[in-house]
Design an enzyme around this catalytic site. Structure first.
Site, short mmCIF file in Angstrom:
data_model
loop_
_atom_site.label_atom_id
_atom_site.label_comp_id
_atom_site.label_asym_id
_atom_site.label_seq_id
_atom_site.Cartn_x
_atom_site.Cartn_y
_atom_site.Cartn_z
N ASN A 18 3.92 4.42 12.63
CA ASN A 18 4.85 3.29 12.78
C ASN A 18 5.79 3.20 11.60
O ASN A 18 5.45 3.61 10.49
CB ASN A 18 4.08 1.95 12.82
CG ASN A 18 3.34 1.73 14.11
OD1 ASN A 18 3.70 2.27 15.15
ND2 ASN A 18 2.30 0.92 14.05
N ALA A 19 6.95 2.59 11.84
CA ALA A 19 7.79 2.12 10.75
C ALA A 19 7.50 0.63 10.57
O ALA A 19 7.57 -0.14 11.53
CB ALA A 19 9.26 2.33 11.07
N GLU A 146 -4.83 2.80 17.90
CA GLU A 146 -3.44 2.38 18.07
C GLU A 146 -2.68 3.32 19.01
O GLU A 146 -1.46 3.30 19.06
CB GLU A 146 -2.74 2.30 16.71
CG GLU A 146 -3.25 1.15 15.85
CD GLU A 146 -2.52 1.00 14.53
OE1 GLU A 146 -2.54 -0.12 13.99
OE2 GLU A 146 -1.93 1.99 14.02
N THR A 223 -17.74 -1.06 6.45
CA THR A 223 -17.03 -1.33 5.20
C THR A 223 -17.10 -2.83 4.92
O THR A 223 -16.95 -3.65 5.82
CB THR A 223 -15.57 -0.86 5.27
OG1 THR A 223 -14.89 -1.54 6.33
CG2 THR A 223 -15.50 0.63 5.51
N GLY A 228 -18.36 -3.07 -1.10
CA GLY A 228 -18.65 -1.65 -0.87
C GLY A 228 -18.78 -1.31 0.60
O GLY A 228 -17.93 -1.66 1.42
N ASP A 251 -3.28 -5.65 -3.46
CA ASP A 251 -2.80 -5.58 -2.08
C ASP A 251 -3.76 -4.69 -1.31
O ASP A 251 -3.92 -3.52 -1.63
CB ASP A 251 -1.38 -4.99 -2.05
CG ASP A 251 -0.78 -4.94 -0.65
OD1 ASP A 251 -1.48 -5.31 0.31
OD2 ASP A 251 0.38 -4.52 -0.52
N ASP A 257 -7.63 2.47 5.72
CA ASP A 257 -7.19 3.80 6.14
C ASP A 257 -7.46 4.83 5.05
O ASP A 257 -7.88 5.96 5.34
CB ASP A 257 -5.69 3.78 6.47
CG ASP A 257 -5.37 2.85 7.62
OD1 ASP A 257 -6.21 2.69 8.51
OD2 ASP A 257 -4.26 2.28 7.62
#
Length: 318
Positions: A18-19, A146, A223, A228, A251, A257
């Site tokens: 994606n952009a 996605e 996750t 951890g 952030d 990912d």
């Protein structure tokens, strides 16, 4: 698609590109209202694109199988992949505009996002079948949700013997039994675990991990952000906590990912699941100390050393 005999990939990522179109606003508009925002910032994104860049930046020989539009956003995404060292042989062009995420961010950091899947929704099972040489050349295949679920199901069926499938069900959706059975591991955060388990979800991450194993994957990684991760191996039934790092988070965009990409790469190198997860936690921790998604992903030299992990008493007890 022709690959030379020497072409082998540590990781093949199948997924979205994606952009991300980001505008800062003083407050998000209510229906019928127009507000002024900052200059538009355009960043390469999508879970598939993010994972491929994260793995390549660490040094993994990485290929991406995705679809983008024949447009400026598609060219941006292809350039960002190539700059990171990703093999884009499998990136298909055309069929729809490149997928975009329209993001408004207010001063508190809260955001509103509208996603137009665009070309991502046109990545078909036929595209997967046509990419057989890529699958035959990959040690590990990583996929997310996605792209169409029928395409994900085709990926699970396209695996070569000895190739390992890593699946992150994001955004969460029901998965067929044969897809779950191919996962080694299934990688979920708290939100995804609760979605998949529904009423069967327990109250602790350890209970989630064991219940998720009961759905059929060969292994599970949960996750836990700053706490951890947990690793559950269906072969042994063991649930092992993986300590976190002490970092100042700036952030968290794309950190999941980066974690999954690092985990998949290390599994392809032959590491045990717990060891691979311990490395992936350190990669995720490095990513949250910088702004942005792909811009925050570390090189191998930038991954914190194992010696700075938290002490065992800081990790949730099994």
């Amino acid at each position: 698609m022709h690959l030379n005999d020497h072409d082998r990939y540590d990781l093949l990522v199948v997924g979205s590109a994606n952009a991300d179109l980001v505008v800062g606003v003083q407050r998000r508009p209510v229906p019928g209202e127009t507000v002024l925002g900052s200059d538009l910032a355009v960043h390469p994104g999508g879970k598939g694109g993010n994972q491929a860049v994260a793995a390549a930046r660490l040094g993994a020989r990485t290929a991406l199988l995705a679809r983008v539009g024949d447009d400026a956003h598609g060219r941006l995404l292809l350039e960002s992949q190539r700059e990171a060292g990703v093999d884009t042989t499998g990136v298909l062009v055309g069929g729809a505009p490149t997928g975009v995420a329209l993001i408004t961010v207010d001063p508190s950091g809260d955001n509103s996002i509208v996603v137009s899947p665009g070309a991502n929704a046109r990545l078909t099972p036929e595209d997967i079948r046509a990419a057989g040489p890529l699958f035959g050349a990959a040690r590990v295949v990583s996929v997310q949700l996605e792209i169409p679920l029928e395409t994900v199901a085709e990926v699970a069926g396209a695996m070569s013997p000895g190739t390992r499938l890593v699946l992150n069900p994001s955004p969460p959706a029901p998965l067929p039994d044969h897809v779950l059975a191919a996962c080694d591991p299934l990688v979920v955060n708290e939100h995804e675990a609760r979605y998949m388990l529904g009423e069967a979800a327990g109250t602790t991450p350890q209970e989630w991990a064991r219940a998720l194993l009961g759905l059929g994957p060969r292994s599970v990684v949960v996750t836990l952000g700053a706490a951890g991760a947990l690793v559950a191996d269906g072969r042994t039934g063991d649930v092992v906590p993986v300590p976190s790092l002490r970092v100042e988070a700036v952030d968290t965009t794309g950190a999941g990912d980066a974690f999954t990409a690092a985990l998949a790469w290390r599994l392809g190198l032959g590491e045990e699941l717990t060891d691979a997860a311990a490395f992936a936690v350190r990669v995720g921790a490095a990513a949250v100390t910088r702004q942005g998604a792909q811009a925050s992903f570390p090189t191998a030299d930038e991954v914190p050393a194992a010696e700075v992990v938290a002490t065992a008493e800081e990790v949730p007890a099994p």
